[in-house]
Motif scaffolding. Structure first.
Motif, short mmCIF file in Angstrom:
data_model
loop_
_atom_site.label_atom_id
_atom_site.label_comp_id
_atom_site.label_asym_id
_atom_site.label_seq_id
_atom_site.Cartn_x
_atom_site.Cartn_y
_atom_site.Cartn_z
N VAL A 175 -7.71 -18.59 -7.97
CA VAL A 175 -9.01 -17.97 -7.74
C VAL A 175 -9.23 -16.64 -8.47
CG1 VAL A 175 -9.46 -19.20 -5.61
CG2 VAL A 175 -8.34 -16.97 -5.53
N HIS A 176 -8.23 -16.05 -9.09
CA HIS A 176 -8.45 -14.77 -9.79
C HIS A 176 -8.02 -14.85 -11.25
CE1 HIS A 176 -8.07 -12.55 -5.67
NE2 HIS A 176 -9.22 -13.17 -5.80
N HIS B 39 -12.41 -8.28 -6.30
CA HIS B 39 -12.85 -7.71 -5.01
C HIS B 39 -13.09 -6.21 -5.09
CE1 HIS B 39 -12.15 -11.54 -2.96
NE2 HIS B 39 -11.11 -11.66 -3.77
N HIS C 98 -15.43 -17.11 -2.68
CA HIS C 98 -14.83 -17.92 -3.74
C HIS C 98 -15.33 -19.36 -3.69
CE1 HIS C 98 -11.86 -14.92 -4.81
NE2 HIS C 98 -11.52 -14.79 -3.55
N HIS D 230 -5.74 -12.04 2.13
CA HIS D 230 -6.01 -12.43 0.74
C HIS D 230 -6.00 -11.15 -0.10
CE1 HIS D 230 -7.95 -14.51 -2.61
NE2 HIS D 230 -8.90 -13.60 -2.63
ZN LIG Z 1 -10.16 -13.32 -4.11
#
Ligand SMILES: [Zn+2]
Lengths: 389, 292
Positions: B121-122, B128, B54, B192
């Protein structure tokens, strides 16, 4: 003027809102900054008190125009004035020789730090030599910049050459007393980036800027007055910069960065002898400025740092660099230290810092050192991109 | 003229040389490109296996890698927010950017306008997806398609490599499934949200995350909640990506007696893990050994 800028702002925002109906919309980011401070400068009303500075704002709008070019605007609201900090188009690919062209109003690529927006700095106070030689807002000008990537193999080497209108160099003297006429100035930088290993990177650069910083004439009492038809006052800036970054893991970063500036320029001096003496551009004056800092970021959320500053001239004054004033022999030194807390990446920063300035006057004037303690809260809303290295 | 002679020489002697220059944002993509492109492709990667994908610094040395590349493969879905600046910095107007997520069945795609209060972050769903080996199959096919359209005359060569790789992967997928069978229905805490695709594939119950929200650092209050959760549900292991700091998981281990299993989620993430298949082998062995 403010009204006009507000109108532009509203147009940009409503355009962005309109475009967000489609999938192609520019990025909008908002940076906010609040400072509270106290200082220990005798005779000021702020002495020892908790002072609240007016909040500052930066609004960034940027995006791709097409696959080859981008555009950006940066509106800043500082000290209750709204201004266009930057407004430019940037062709990033598709040009011959892999050239990039940037045109409009933007931060000039002299040195490394000048092009980095202040909200991304590790510290709080603009380097003193920037203040004296570039002005409070940094070296920011209207012009066009050509950037070339040199064929140096694994070394990333860029050569930037720009032509600018030149309003920015009026920081060298009282801006109201300057009429430069139409005399573009040149600024450029040769920069090289090297990865020393997977964790260590270094960038070094050499910069230069030159041109006419003022046009003037001398009246009968020996004073300079602005006159675009008259004598040219030339200047030359040479700059050297480096940035070193060591990051052994995602939680730790050590940054050491420094820059130096050499200033050489025309000034008035005495020509002739006795009763026949008169003031004329006969002097070449050389002086300098520099800063060096180290910032140690640990456990991802904290950083500690220290910065040393030196500049010719008195920081905070409007120098008079026309003549052989003591401005050239005066100097200011600064020490700044800070502790920063980043709760979630760069989105919010809480920073506590102290800066001590000491002044040196050539004529022996005594001035106490000045200490300022500042607490800063800063946020960054939206996708404003991190600066490259 | 010299060039022609050189080309003739190569044709005559049958020396194969790299036709396509490829850069992969991650080492997992890098490994798949190597498997399919073999010696017709010159490939390099950007994020090291032990780095959080990331957050990669925008370094000019990466721009150099992209400068003469024909194709950049990326995971997409906003994982590599840093890649656009590298592409611009490379000044390469012939670069084709291939997003490998286009045919992936995406998970956790927000059906509301996401904002950063959900973690930052998403924003386009969970990226993923390579942690599910079934998705590695889709990625390999995408890579094959892109390489073939870049160099038509090598299409059959890439097809052969793809088929070989997919049959090797197929065998491993069956092996991993049977190894993971006893883990089915067991609760695990992950660091995570890298594990959504993996957990769903193997029927693992995702009880919680060490991060309060994706990309947000662990906090003492969230850790206290996790201690309660671990005790009440009898959770045995925390599985974590090895590029994160293990100080919060280790604290949970002390307070709640849970085991911390640190694994790479990329190729070269630890010494000796040199392929996607080796990486999945390692992760699955570690989980099975520690949970049972
Ligand atoms: Zn992530």
């Amino acid at each position: 003027m403010n009204k006009l800028i507000f109108t532009v702002l509203i147009i940009i925002l409503s355009a962005a809102n309109f475009y967000s109906q489609s999938s192609i919309n520019p990025d909008i980011s908002l940076i906010g900054r609040f400072n509270t401070f106290t200082n220990f400068i005798k005779g000021t009303s702020e002495y020892g008190k908790l002072n609240f500075a007016d909040p500052e704002m930066e609004l960034f709008v940027d995006g791709y125009l097409n696959p080859f070019a981008k555009a950006a605007a940066n509106l800043a609201y500082e000290e209750n004035v709204l201004g266009v900090e930057e407004l430019y188009g940037h062709i990033v690919r598709g040009l011959p020789f892999d050239m990039q062209i940037k045109a409009g109003k933007f931060l000039v690529g002299f040195g490394k730090l000048n092009t980095v927006h202040p909200h991304a700095w590790a510290f709080m106070h603009r380097p003193l030599f920037h203040q004296v030689f570039f002005g409070e807002g940094g070296f920011n000008d209207v012009g066009i910049n050509f950037s070339f990537l040199l064929p140096t193999g694994d070394l990333f080497t860029t050569l930037d050459l720009g032509v600018f209108k030149g309003n920015s160099v009026s920081a060298l003297t009282d801006p109201n007393a300057v009429d430069r006429g139409i005399n573009p100035l040149i600024a450029g930088r040769l920069g090289s980036f090297i990865s020393l290993d997977d964790y260590t990177n270094l960038e070094v650069g050499l910069s230069s800027s030159f041109g006419i910083f003022s046009k003037g004439n001398i009246n009968s009492s020996g004073n300079i007055f602005a006159d675009p038809e008259q004598k040219s006052f030339n200047y030359f800036y040479g700059g050297i910069d480096f940035k070193f970054k060591y990051s052994p893991d995602a939680y730790t970063i050590l940054t050491i960065q420094g820059e130096g500036l050499l200033n050489n320029r025309d000034a008035l001096g005495l020509a002739g002898t006795g009763f026949n003496s008169y003031r004329e551009i006969v002097q070449k004056i050389t002086n300098s400025g520099a800063f060096l800092y180290a910032d140690y970021k640990f456990e991802k959320q904290f950083s500690l740092g220290i910065k040393y500053d030196y500049t010719a001239g008195i920081a905070g004054d409007t120098p008079n660099f026309y003549s052989l004033a003591n401005d050239d022999k005066n100097s200011t030194q600064g020490i700044e230290a800070w502790f920063s807390y980043y709760p979630a990446e760069e989105t919010t920063v809480l920073r506590l810092g102290v800066q001590h300035l000491s002044f040196n006057y050539a004529d022996g004037t005594n001035r106490d050192g000045e200490t300022t303690i500042k607490l800063q809260f800063m946020f960054s809303l939206g996708p404003h991109k991190a600066h490259p290295f | 003229m010299k060039k022609i002679i050189l080309l003739l020489l190569i044709a005559v002697t049958g020396i194969s040389y790299a036709n396509i220059k490829v850069v992969a944002t991650t080492t997992v993509i890098y490994d798949l490109v190597k498997e399919i492109g073999k010696d017709k492709v010159m490939v390099d990667f950007i994020a090291r296996g032990d780095q959080d994908p990331h957050f990669i610094d925008v370094l000019p040395s990466y721009m150099i890698k992209l400068r003469n590349a024909d194709i950049l493969f990326r995971i997409g879905m906003g994982l590599e927010m840093w890649s656009d600046q590298l592409i611009d910095g490379s000044r390469n107007s012939n670069l084709k950017v291939i997003d490998l997520s286009s045919n992936i069945q995406k998970k956790e795609v927000p059906n509301f306008k996401p904002d950063a209060s959900y973690g930052d972050v998403h924003p386009f769903g969970n990226p993923h997806y390579w942690m599910d080996p079934e998705n590695a199959r889709i990625m390999a096919k995408e890579i094959y398609k892109a390489l073939s359209s870049e160099s038509n005359r090598d299409e059959s060569y890439f097809k052969k490599n793809l088929d070989n790789y997919l049959s090797e992967l197929e065998k491993k997928i069956i092996e991993w499934k049977s190894k993971m069978a006893p883990v089915q229905g067991k609760p695990i805490i992950f660091f995570h949200a890298s594990w959504i695709y993996f957990a769903e594939r193997y029927g693992i119950i995702t009880s919680g995350f060490v991060e309060p929200k994706p990309g947000i650092s662990p906090s003492p209050s969230h850790n206290a909640e996790l201690v309660q959760l671990i005790k009440s549900k009898g959770i045995k292991i925390i599985v974590m990506e090895n590029y994160y700091s293990d100080s919060a998981p280790n604290q949970l281990a002390r307070l709640a007696g849970i085991k911390v299993v640190k694994v790479p989620t990329a190729v070269y993430g630890v010494r000796g893990i040199n392929s996607y298949i080796e990486m999945m082998d390692y992760i699955i062995n570690q989980i099975v050994q520690n949970i049972l």
